[in-house]
Design an enzyme around this catalytic site. Structure first.
Site, PDB file in Angstrom:
ATOM      1  N   HIS A   1      40.882 -20.752  15.889  1.00  0.00           N
ATOM      2  CA  HIS A   1      40.721 -19.703  16.908  1.00  0.00           C
ATOM      3  C   HIS A   1      40.537 -18.317  16.298  1.00  0.00           C
ATOM      4  O   HIS A   1      40.457 -17.334  17.038  1.00  0.00           O
ATOM      5  CB  HIS A   1      41.918 -19.709  17.860  1.00  0.00           C
ATOM      6  CG  HIS A   1      43.199 -19.276  17.217  1.00  0.00           C
ATOM      7  ND1 HIS A   1      43.987 -20.147  16.519  1.00  0.00           N
ATOM      8  CD2 HIS A   1      43.816 -18.078  17.160  1.00  0.00           C
ATOM      9  CE1 HIS A   1      45.037 -19.492  16.052  1.00  0.00           C
ATOM     10  NE2 HIS A   1      44.952 -18.229  16.423  1.00  0.00           N
TER      11      HIS A   1
ATOM     12  N   ASP B   1      42.213 -27.940  13.137  1.00  0.00           N
ATOM     13  CA  ASP B   1      42.359 -26.481  13.284  1.00  0.00           C
ATOM     14  C   ASP B   1      41.865 -25.774  12.015  1.00  0.00           C
ATOM     15  O   ASP B   1      42.655 -25.376  11.153  1.00  0.00           O
ATOM     16  CB  ASP B   1      43.829 -26.157  13.558  1.00  0.00           C
ATOM     17  CG  ASP B   1      44.018 -24.725  14.011  1.00  0.00           C
ATOM     18  OD1 ASP B   1      43.008 -24.040  14.273  1.00  0.00           O
ATOM     19  OD2 ASP B   1      45.183 -24.287  14.084  1.00  0.00           O
TER      20      ASP B   1
ATOM     21  N   GLY C   1      50.668 -14.741  14.165  1.00  0.00           N
ATOM     22  CA  GLY C   1      50.064 -13.712  13.312  1.00  0.00           C
ATOM     23  C   GLY C   1      49.872 -14.192  11.880  1.00  0.00           C
ATOM     24  O   GLY C   1      49.094 -13.621  11.127  1.00  0.00           O
TER      25      GLY C   1
ATOM     26  N   SER D   1      48.984 -17.358  11.489  1.00  0.00           N
ATOM     27  CA  SER D   1      48.081 -18.493  11.628  1.00  0.00           C
ATOM     28  C   SER D   1      46.743 -18.188  10.976  1.00  0.00           C
ATOM     29  O   SER D   1      46.268 -17.050  10.951  1.00  0.00           O
ATOM     30  CB  SER D   1      47.926 -18.934  13.076  1.00  0.00           C
ATOM     31  OG  SER D   1      47.513 -17.856  13.862  1.00  0.00           O
TER      32      SER D   1
HETATM   33  C1  4AZ Z   1      51.296 -19.019  16.281  1.00  0.00           C
HETATM   34  O1  4AZ Z   1      51.554 -18.800  17.453  1.00  0.00           O
HETATM   35  C2  4AZ Z   1      52.267 -19.820  15.459  1.00  0.00           C
HETATM   36  N1  4AZ Z   1      56.335 -21.734  13.255  1.00  0.00           N
HETATM   37  C3  4AZ Z   1      52.055 -19.972  14.103  1.00  0.00           C
HETATM   38  C4  4AZ Z   1      52.946 -20.712  13.349  1.00  0.00           C
HETATM   39  C5  4AZ Z   1      54.036 -21.290  13.940  1.00  0.00           C
HETATM   40  C6  4AZ Z   1      54.276 -21.155  15.288  1.00  0.00           C
HETATM   41  C7  4AZ Z   1      53.373 -20.405  16.062  1.00  0.00           C
HETATM   42  C8  4AZ Z   1      54.981 -22.101  13.085  1.00  0.00           C
HETATM   43  O2  4AZ Z   1      50.269 -18.601  15.769  1.00  0.00           O
END
Ligand code: 4AZ
Length: 240
Positions: free
Chosen positions: A48, A92, A188, A190
């Site tokens: 994304h 992903d 953030g 991700s």
């Molecule tokens: C997110 O929302 C997200 N704890 C990224 C990593 C994790 C949870 C949520 C892993 O981008």
């Protein structure tokens, strides 16, 4: 990042900040995702995270650092089978092709370097690294400083245990972190890399993908399994 420490400049030289220009504010760009420089013209990130600008070589989002390079994204390739459900995110992964102002790609330096792609599995329990500017226990807006933390690779059968994520885990992903909670990636982070080291070489082994909130017991972070996508990545970035 939960349970992390400030990364030293140059310690994660492949780390990218993927940013958007906010609709209203004129205050420059806003960090939304992490990424990893895998070739001078390509950043690997989550499905994304696309269509934005990419900043390499920085650790402090709050200022323009001399080590930084900002590049435009000229092409976005999201995995053809990328799919988000309320419970999970499949395949992903996305690739961003970069272009600098001078028409070239990223220039490597002490602070900007590509990371190798992992082609083979690391054993369960391996100590690997995550990094990012995402949410911390102290700030819901994320950290202006790049943070990093050590996490352990968690066996697939543990990750798919009903107490953990059950049937929402497939072989395109894996868990890393601690079942006791505490150290984890968060919103953030991700798109950013999970790297593992072998014989002094760092490999991108995971992409921060999802999880049930952050740092909670029995809810470790879930990462895209890079080894599963190496052929896809090489095909898409081979280019003319
Ligand atoms: C997110 O929302 C997200 N704890 C990224 C990593 C994790 C949870 C949520 C892993 O981008």
């Amino acid at each position: 990042i939960y349970g992390g420490l400030k990364a030293l400049p140059g310690a994660q030289p492949w780390q990218a900040s993927i940013q958007i220009r906010p609709k209203v504010s004129t205050l420059g760009f806003k960090h939304i995702c992490g990424g990893a420089l895998i070739k001078p013209c390509w950043v690997m990130t989550a499905g994304h995270c696309h269509d934005f600008q990419v900043v390499l070589g920085g650790v402090d989002l709050g200022k323009v650092e001399p080590s930084e390079q900002t590049l435009e994204v000229v092409e976005t390739i999201v995995h053809e089978q990328y799919r988000e459900t309320p419970e999970s995110v499949y395949n992903d992964i996305a690739l961003l092709r970069l272009r600098a102002k001078d028409g070239r790609c990223a220039k490597e330096s002490q602070f900007i370097r590509t990371v190798c792609l992992a082609k083979e599995s690391f054993p369960d329990g391996s100590e690997c690294k995550i990094s990012g500017w995402g949410v911390t226990p102290e700030s819901q807006y994320g950290s202006s400083q790049l943070l990093d933390a050590e996490v352990l690779l968690i066996a697939q059968d543990v990750c798919s245990d009903p107490k953990v994520y059950g049937k929402f885990i497939d072989n395109t992903m894996f868990c890393a972190g601690y079942l006791d909670g505490g150290v984890d990636s968060c919103q953030g982070d991700s798109g950013g890399p999970l790297t593992c080291e072998k014989e002094q070489v760092h490999y991108a082994y995971g992409i921060v993908s999802w999880g049930d909130s952050c740092g909670q017991k029995n809810k470790p972070g879930v990462y895209t399994r890079v080894t599963h996508f190496v052929d896809w990545i090489n095909a898409k970035t081979a280019g003319p």
